[in-house]
Enzyme design. Structure first.
Site, PDB file in Angstrom:
ATOM      1  N   LYS A 220       0.814  -1.216   0.000  1.00  0.00           N
ATOM      2  CA  LYS A 220       0.000   0.000   0.000  1.00  0.00           C
ATOM      3  C   LYS A 220       0.848   1.268   0.000  1.00  0.00           C
ATOM      4  O   LYS A 220       2.019   1.275   0.344  1.00  0.00           O
ATOM      5  CB  LYS A 220      -0.997  -0.010   1.175  1.00  0.00           C
ATOM      6  N   ARG A 254      -3.508  -9.876   4.964  1.00  0.00           N
ATOM      7  CA  ARG A 254      -3.936  -9.949   3.553  1.00  0.00           C
ATOM      8  C   ARG A 254      -2.797  -9.441   2.670  1.00  0.00           C
ATOM      9  O   ARG A 254      -2.403  -8.283   2.794  1.00  0.00           O
ATOM     10  CB  ARG A 254      -5.198  -9.098   3.372  1.00  0.00           C
TER      11      ARG A 254
HETATM   12  C1  8Y4 Z   1      -1.213  -2.073  -4.331  1.00  0.00           C
HETATM   13  C2  8Y4 Z   1      -2.200  -2.958  -4.598  1.00  0.00           C
HETATM   14  C3  8Y4 Z   1      -1.433  -1.056  -3.453  1.00  0.00           C
HETATM   15  C4  8Y4 Z   1      -3.414  -2.857  -3.951  1.00  0.00           C
HETATM   16  C5  8Y4 Z   1      -2.648  -0.932  -2.842  1.00  0.00           C
HETATM   17  C6  8Y4 Z   1      -3.618  -1.855  -3.065  1.00  0.00           C
HETATM   18  C7  8Y4 Z   1      -8.179  -4.288   2.056  1.00  0.00           C
HETATM   19  C8  8Y4 Z   1      -9.222  -5.102   1.600  1.00  0.00           C
HETATM   20  C9  8Y4 Z   1      -8.373  -3.986  -0.063  1.00  0.00           C
HETATM   21  C10 8Y4 Z   1      -7.870  -4.297   3.441  1.00  0.00           C
HETATM   22  C11 8Y4 Z   1      -9.638  -5.907   3.699  1.00  0.00           C
HETATM   23  C12 8Y4 Z   1      -5.555  -2.642  -1.835  1.00  0.00           C
HETATM   24  C13 8Y4 Z   1     -10.315  -5.511  -0.610  1.00  0.00           C
HETATM   25  C14 8Y4 Z   1      -6.892  -2.143  -1.497  1.00  0.00           C
HETATM   26  N1  8Y4 Z   1      -7.650  -3.607   1.009  1.00  0.00           N
HETATM   27  N2  8Y4 Z   1      -9.952  -5.911   2.396  1.00  0.00           N
HETATM   28  N3  8Y4 Z   1      -9.337  -4.891   0.262  1.00  0.00           N
HETATM   29  N4  8Y4 Z   1      -8.645  -5.135   4.221  1.00  0.00           N
HETATM   30  N5  8Y4 Z   1     -10.333  -6.692   4.540  1.00  0.00           N
HETATM   31  N6  8Y4 Z   1      -4.831  -1.684  -2.437  1.00  0.00           N
HETATM   32  O1  8Y4 Z   1      -6.999  -3.586   3.952  1.00  0.00           O
HETATM   33  O2  8Y4 Z   1      -5.169  -3.758  -1.623  1.00  0.00           O
HETATM   34  S1  8Y4 Z   1      -8.161  -3.388  -1.672  1.00  0.00           S
END
Ligand code: 8Y4
Length: 274
Positions: A220, A254
């Site tokens: 992130k 995750r």
């Molecule tokens: C690179 C790739 C940088 C992806 C950022 C991202 C969470 C989640 C997401 C979380 C839960 C993400 C669906 C955002 N984040 N579900 N989902 N908790 N429970 N961004 O923190 O990964 S999507």
């Protein structure tokens, strides 16, 4: 221990949730089949690397992302859930906020609902309760399209905990047993870097609320803010954060980088004092 549609997830150690995104590949004209094959191989790879659960999502929740229609989301995730459930023996969670997708996903074999809107969408709470699978409820301030515009808290850790406890209570009133509820502070969802840092440091207080805590911090933006590295160069920072989250008592991490995280957590298990 979570009961995930006939598959179990227990928390004798910190568990790893592997991320499987199925957003369409506009450069491939192989269409849905090519996309499904690629995603299924990725899921198998994560399971072989030691993932404990696979999170399948077909709706981008990145800042500024556009809404995806129900039919489009169903078309992306349902065939993949069926394939993953039949080929891999770990639980699958469905990353969605839409009740129609929750119902179809569980019918296809998904064993957990991961909802970044914490079941606040119309119909989501009663639908999730009717499906008898565990739920992960996440905190977010605002909506994906505007959540990073001006995040604002008086006491981020206190407000996030209050929100999660209120949603957990709503889940129980709707009939979801407390043992089937996972809480998540929602790193990056309507938070500045300082909010994310304050929240991370407050993880022990979140854990003390008594629900398993899920932490999603992999790759992130906040890691990039701390290291100066772009998304493809966060392979040390992501597992470092996972290790600290595990030490703070998180139950599920995750992640994108399953093999690296599993190794890092093996070191935690072997070397931490109890
Ligand atoms: C690179 C790739 C940088 C992806 C950022 C991202 C969470 C989640 C997401 C979380 C839960 C993400 C669906 C955002 N984040 N579900 N989902 N908790 N429970 N961004 O923190 O990964 S999507």
């Amino acid at each position: 221990m979570l009961k995930c549609a006939g598959r179990e997830l227990d928390f004798d150690r910190t568990r790893v949730m592997g991320i499987l995104n199925v957003t369409p590949d506009s450069f491939s004209d192989g269409g849905q089949w090519a996309e499904k094959g690629r995603a299924l191989r990725h899921a198998s790879e994560m399971a072989r690397a030691g993932a404990d659960i696979i999170d399948i999502g077909g709706e981008s929740t990145r800042p500024g992302a556009q809404d995806v229609g129900v039919e489009q989301e169903l078309g992306r995730v349902i065939p993949l859930i069926e394939a993953v459930v039949s080929e891999i023996d770990i639980p699958v969670s469905i990353d969605t906020s839409k009740p129609e997708v929750m119902t179809a996903a569980v019918a296809a074999g998904a064993g957990m609902i991961n909802d970044v809107f914490a079941l606040r969408r119309r119909g989501a709470l009663d639908t999730a309760a009717s499906l008898s699978v565990p739920v992960c409820i996440m905190h977010m301030q605002g909506e994906p399209r505007d959540m990073q515009h001006s995040p604002d808290y008086r006491d981020v850790a206190g407000e996030v905990l209050d929100f999660l406890l209120a949603r957990a209570r709503a889940c129980q009133l709707a009939g979801i047993p407390s043992q089937q509820i996972v809480i998540d502070p929602g790193f990056g969802f309507g938070k500045t870097l300082q909010h994310n840092i304050d929240l991370f440091r407050a993880l022990p207080a979140l854990v003390a609320a008594g629900y398993p805590v899920l932490v999603g911090i992999s790759r992130k933006f906040m890691l990039g803010q701390l290291t100066g590295q772009p998304i493809g160069q966060r392979l040390s920072s992501s597992p470092s954060a996972a290790v600290l989250a595990a030490q703070a008592g998180a139950s599920i991490i995750r992640v994108h980088d399953v093999a690296e995280t599993v190794d890092a957590l093996k070191i935690v298990t072997a070397l931490q004092a109890d």
